[in-house]
Write a protein that holds these residues in place. Structure first.
Motif, PDB file in Angstrom:
ATOM      1  N   GLY A  56       0.797  -1.224   0.000  1.00 34.64           N
ATOM      2  CA  GLY A  56       0.000   0.000   0.000  1.00 34.64           C
ATOM      3  C   GLY A  56       0.828   1.271   0.000  1.00 34.64           C
ATOM      4  O   GLY A  56       0.399   2.297  -0.522  1.00 34.64           O
ATOM      5  N   TYR A  57       2.034   1.221   0.576  1.00 34.29           N
ATOM      6  CA  TYR A  57       2.891   2.411   0.561  1.00 34.29           C
ATOM      7  C   TYR A  57       3.274   2.719  -0.878  1.00 34.29           C
ATOM      8  O   TYR A  57       3.931   1.907  -1.532  1.00 34.29           O
ATOM      9  CB  TYR A  57       4.165   2.165   1.391  1.00 34.29           C
ATOM     10  CG  TYR A  57       5.211   3.238   1.231  1.00 34.29           C
ATOM     11  CD1 TYR A  57       5.147   4.412   1.971  1.00 34.29           C
ATOM     12  CD2 TYR A  57       6.257   3.079   0.325  1.00 34.29           C
ATOM     13  CE1 TYR A  57       6.107   5.403   1.818  1.00 34.29           C
ATOM     14  CE2 TYR A  57       7.218   4.068   0.169  1.00 34.29           C
ATOM     15  CZ  TYR A  57       7.141   5.225   0.921  1.00 34.29           C
ATOM     16  OH  TYR A  57       8.085   6.206   0.759  1.00 34.29           O
ATOM     17  N   ASN A  58       2.855   3.863  -1.359  1.00 36.34           N
ATOM     18  CA  ASN A  58       3.177   4.214  -2.732  1.00 36.34           C
ATOM     19  C   ASN A  58       3.119   5.729  -2.895  1.00 36.34           C
ATOM     20  O   ASN A  58       2.141   6.359  -2.519  1.00 36.34           O
ATOM     21  CB  ASN A  58       2.204   3.537  -3.706  1.00 36.34           C
ATOM     22  CG  ASN A  58       2.736   3.540  -5.117  1.00 36.34           C
ATOM     23  OD1 ASN A  58       2.812   4.587  -5.752  1.00 36.34           O
ATOM     24  ND2 ASN A  58       3.133   2.377  -5.602  1.00 36.34           N
ATOM     25  N   MET A  59       4.166   6.294  -3.428  1.00 37.00           N
ATOM     26  CA  MET A  59       4.271   7.744  -3.568  1.00 37.00           C
ATOM     27  C   MET A  59       3.906   8.220  -4.967  1.00 37.00           C
ATOM     28  O   MET A  59       4.052   9.406  -5.269  1.00 37.00           O
ATOM     29  CB  MET A  59       5.698   8.193  -3.220  1.00 37.00           C
ATOM     30  CG  MET A  59       6.067   8.036  -1.768  1.00 37.00           C
ATOM     31  SD  MET A  59       5.086   9.103  -0.686  1.00 37.00           S
ATOM     32  CE  MET A  59       4.032   7.901   0.104  1.00 37.00           C
ATOM     33  N   ASP A  60       3.502   7.305  -5.839  1.00 36.51           N
ATOM     34  CA  ASP A  60       3.157   7.699  -7.205  1.00 36.51           C
ATOM     35  C   ASP A  60       1.846   7.028  -7.614  1.00 36.51           C
ATOM     36  O   ASP A  60       1.830   6.087  -8.412  1.00 36.51           O
ATOM     37  CB  ASP A  60       4.290   7.291  -8.164  1.00 36.51           C
ATOM     38  CG  ASP A  60       4.204   8.011  -9.506  1.00 36.51           C
ATOM     39  OD1 ASP A  60       3.128   8.576  -9.812  1.00 36.51           O
ATOM     40  OD2 ASP A  60       5.197   7.995 -10.250  1.00 36.51           O
ATOM     41  N   PRO A  61       0.737   7.507  -7.036  1.00 39.54           N
ATOM     42  CA  PRO A  61      -0.549   6.848  -7.300  1.00 39.54           C
ATOM     43  C   PRO A  61      -0.940   6.855  -8.773  1.00 39.54           C
ATOM     44  O   PRO A  61      -1.613   5.935  -9.243  1.00 39.54           O
ATOM     45  CB  PRO A  61      -1.548   7.621  -6.444  1.00 39.54           C
ATOM     46  CG  PRO A  61      -0.848   8.843  -5.987  1.00 39.54           C
ATOM     47  CD  PRO A  61       0.615   8.580  -6.045  1.00 39.54           C
ATOM     48  N   GLN A  62      -0.494   7.893  -9.510  1.00 34.61           N
ATOM     49  CA  GLN A  62      -0.837   7.923 -10.942  1.00 34.61           C
ATOM     50  C   GLN A  62      -0.161   6.758 -11.675  1.00 34.61           C
ATOM     51  O   GLN A  62      -0.795   6.067 -12.479  1.00 34.61           O
ATOM     52  CB  GLN A  62      -0.410   9.253 -11.570  1.00 34.61           C
ATOM     53  CG  GLN A  62      -1.301  10.425 -11.222  1.00 34.61           C
ATOM     54  CD  GLN A  62      -1.049  10.978  -9.827  1.00 34.61           C
ATOM     55  OE1 GLN A  62       0.032  10.770  -9.257  1.00 34.61           O
ATOM     56  NE2 GLN A  62      -2.026  11.657  -9.256  1.00 34.61           N
ATOM     57  N   LYS A  63       1.119   6.533 -11.376  1.00 31.41           N
ATOM     58  CA  LYS A  63       1.803   5.411 -12.027  1.00 31.41           C
ATOM     59  C   LYS A  63       1.208   4.092 -11.550  1.00 31.41           C
ATOM     60  O   LYS A  63       1.049   3.155 -12.337  1.00 31.41           O
ATOM     61  CB  LYS A  63       3.312   5.450 -11.714  1.00 31.41           C
ATOM     62  CG  LYS A  63       4.049   4.285 -12.350  1.00 31.41           C
ATOM     63  CD  LYS A  63       5.548   4.308 -12.110  1.00 31.41           C
ATOM     64  CE  LYS A  63       6.192   3.071 -12.732  1.00 31.41           C
ATOM     65  NZ  LYS A  63       7.635   3.003 -12.475  1.00 31.41           N
ATOM     66  N   PHE A  64       0.874   4.034 -10.279  1.00 39.18           N
ATOM     67  CA  PHE A  64       0.294   2.804  -9.748  1.00 39.18           C
ATOM     68  C   PHE A  64      -1.014   2.473 -10.483  1.00 39.18           C
ATOM     69  O   PHE A  64      -1.287   1.321 -10.821  1.00 39.18           O
ATOM     70  CB  PHE A  64       0.021   2.944  -8.248  1.00 39.18           C
ATOM     71  CG  PHE A  64      -0.421   1.664  -7.616  1.00 39.18           C
ATOM     72  CD1 PHE A  64       0.514   0.733  -7.195  1.00 39.18           C
ATOM     73  CD2 PHE A  64      -1.766   1.358  -7.486  1.00 39.18           C
ATOM     74  CE1 PHE A  64       0.114  -0.477  -6.639  1.00 39.18           C
ATOM     75  CE2 PHE A  64      -2.172   0.162  -6.934  1.00 39.18           C
ATOM     76  CZ  PHE A  64      -1.230  -0.760  -6.510  1.00 39.18           C
ATOM     77  N   GLU A  65      -1.800   3.511 -10.739  1.00 41.48           N
ATOM     78  CA  GLU A  65      -3.071   3.307 -11.437  1.00 41.48           C
ATOM     79  C   GLU A  65      -2.837   2.772 -12.850  1.00 41.48           C
ATOM     80  O   GLU A  65      -3.583   1.919 -13.334  1.00 41.48           O
ATOM     81  CB  GLU A  65      -3.843   4.625 -11.489  1.00 41.48           C
ATOM     82  CG  GLU A  65      -5.273   4.484 -11.988  1.00 41.48           C
ATOM     83  CD  GLU A  65      -6.057   5.781 -11.870  1.00 41.48           C
ATOM     84  OE1 GLU A  65      -5.444   6.836 -11.628  1.00 41.48           O
ATOM     85  OE2 GLU A  65      -7.283   5.741 -12.023  1.00 41.48           O
ATOM     86  N   ARG A  66      -1.752   3.279 -13.506  1.00 42.01           N
ATOM     87  CA  ARG A  66      -1.459   2.867 -14.884  1.00 42.01           C
ATOM     88  C   ARG A  66      -0.848   1.467 -14.959  1.00 42.01           C
ATOM     89  O   ARG A  66      -0.843   0.859 -16.024  1.00 42.01           O
ATOM     90  CB  ARG A  66      -0.477   3.846 -15.533  1.00 42.01           C
ATOM     91  CG  ARG A  66      -0.998   5.237 -15.798  1.00 42.01           C
ATOM     92  CD  ARG A  66      -0.057   5.974 -16.760  1.00 42.01           C
ATOM     93  NE  ARG A  66       1.323   5.954 -16.311  1.00 42.01           N
ATOM     94  CZ  ARG A  66       1.884   6.866 -15.515  1.00 42.01           C
ATOM     95  NH1 ARG A  66       1.164   7.872 -15.075  1.00 42.01           N
ATOM     96  NH2 ARG A  66       3.148   6.781 -15.150  1.00 42.01           N
ATOM     97  N   THR A  67      -0.285   0.986 -13.851  1.00 40.69           N
ATOM     98  CA  THR A  67       0.447  -0.284 -13.890  1.00 40.69           C
ATOM     99  C   THR A  67      -0.268  -1.358 -13.064  1.00 40.69           C
ATOM    100  O   THR A  67      -1.090  -2.091 -13.588  1.00 40.69           O
ATOM    101  CB  THR A  67       1.891  -0.081 -13.398  1.00 40.69           C
ATOM    102  OG1 THR A  67       1.880   0.532 -12.093  1.00 40.69           O
ATOM    103  CG2 THR A  67       2.668   0.817 -14.341  1.00 40.69           C
TER     104      THR A  67
END
Lengths: 182, 95
Positions: free
Chosen positions: A148-159
């Motif tokens: 859950g720790y993630n500093m780039d939610p936009q990239k996470f959404e794309r990947t």
């Protein structure tokens, strides 16, 4: 959480201790200061995809579980807990595994209680029971887990988020997904 | 601190924002703890070298030939590895 979110938070009775402050699972002050300490890390969405209605009764539906708890099979490759921006991978967790088959790979939250009973963050055995009792039509072969720790939610959404969604629909053919944050 | 926030800080040369992020990451959200964790990993590396054991120079040379991104992530992995060796692990539920 933004300042506005904080103001909109439900009021808690003064007679009742705020579990986010009194509980052992959250450091004191964490909730109030998270946006100050991690500015810009909270997801802001201008558009939302509406939740789909369940097309069949739960007793006939195949359920999958998706969690940000970082749980995975003991013999699987560990997720990367060291990366400062987070790991954009996910793990498939066979839905018939038991507590003793699983490990928690995560640095950012205390999981003392989950070490005792994994079901408090990843209710895999409870779902197995519900499926056996016929409350659920069945479980997908695999569940899904990521950090859950993630500093780039936009990239996470794309990947990772996109890949999990694809797998849930096309590989696992789930009728319903239970989302469990950690 | 989101990646866009950090990119902006890096482009503007605002190193205080960047080091604060590193301390927060290594200290599980506590900047002062993170500062101590950085010191702790360097001390652990020093203590190991004080044993004057043989080292694999060729491995170091070959590793340093790798791409920058791999090495940068390795740096974070080495930090956490040294912290584990120190026996003063603050993560995984020990607050």
């Amino acid at each position: 959480m933004t300042e506005a979110d904080s103001k909109n938070r439900p009021a808690i009775s003064t007679a009742q201790a705020d579990p986010r402050e009194a509980g052992t699972q959250l450091r004191p002050g964490l909730w109030e200061t998270i946006n100050e300490r991690y500015p810009g890390s909270m997801i802001r969405k201008d558009s939302y995809v509406p939740l789909a209605r369940l097309g069949k009764p739960l007793a006939e539906a195949r359920l999958t579980l998706i969690s940000s708890c970082g749980v995975h099979a003991r013999d699987d490759r560990p997720l990367d807990v060291c990366h400062p921006f987070g790991d954009f991978q996910f793990r498939r967790v066979p839905s018939q595994l038991r507590h003793e088959d699983l490990t928690i790979h995560q640095l950012k939250y205390p999981h003392d209680d989950a070490d005792v009973d994994i079901n408090v963050i990843f209710p895999i055995e409870r779902l197995q029971e519900l499926a056996a009792e016929g409350v659920l039509g069945g479980l997908t072969d695999n569940f899904f887990s990521f950090i859950g720790y993630n500093m780039d939610p936009q990239k996470f959404e794309r990947t990772a988020a996109r890949d999990i969604a694809d797998a849930v629909v096309s590989e696992e053919r789930a009728d319903v997904a239970l989302l469990a944050p950690a | 601190m989101s990646v866009p926030y950090l990119k902006e800080a890096a482009a503007a040369g605002e190193t205080e924002k960047l080091i604060r992020f590193v301390r927060l990451h290594l200290g599980d959200g506590n900047e002062e703890v993170g500062r101590k964790e950085i010191d702790k990993s360097w001390i652990e590396a020093l203590k190991i070298l004080l044993r004057y054991e043989p080292v694999d120079d060729s491995l170091i040379a070959s590793v340093l030939e790798r791409d920058e991104s791999t090495l940068a992530l390795l740096y974070f992995h080495l930090h956490f590895s040294l912290i584990r060796k120190s026996g003063e692990w603050i993560h995984d539920g020990s607050r």
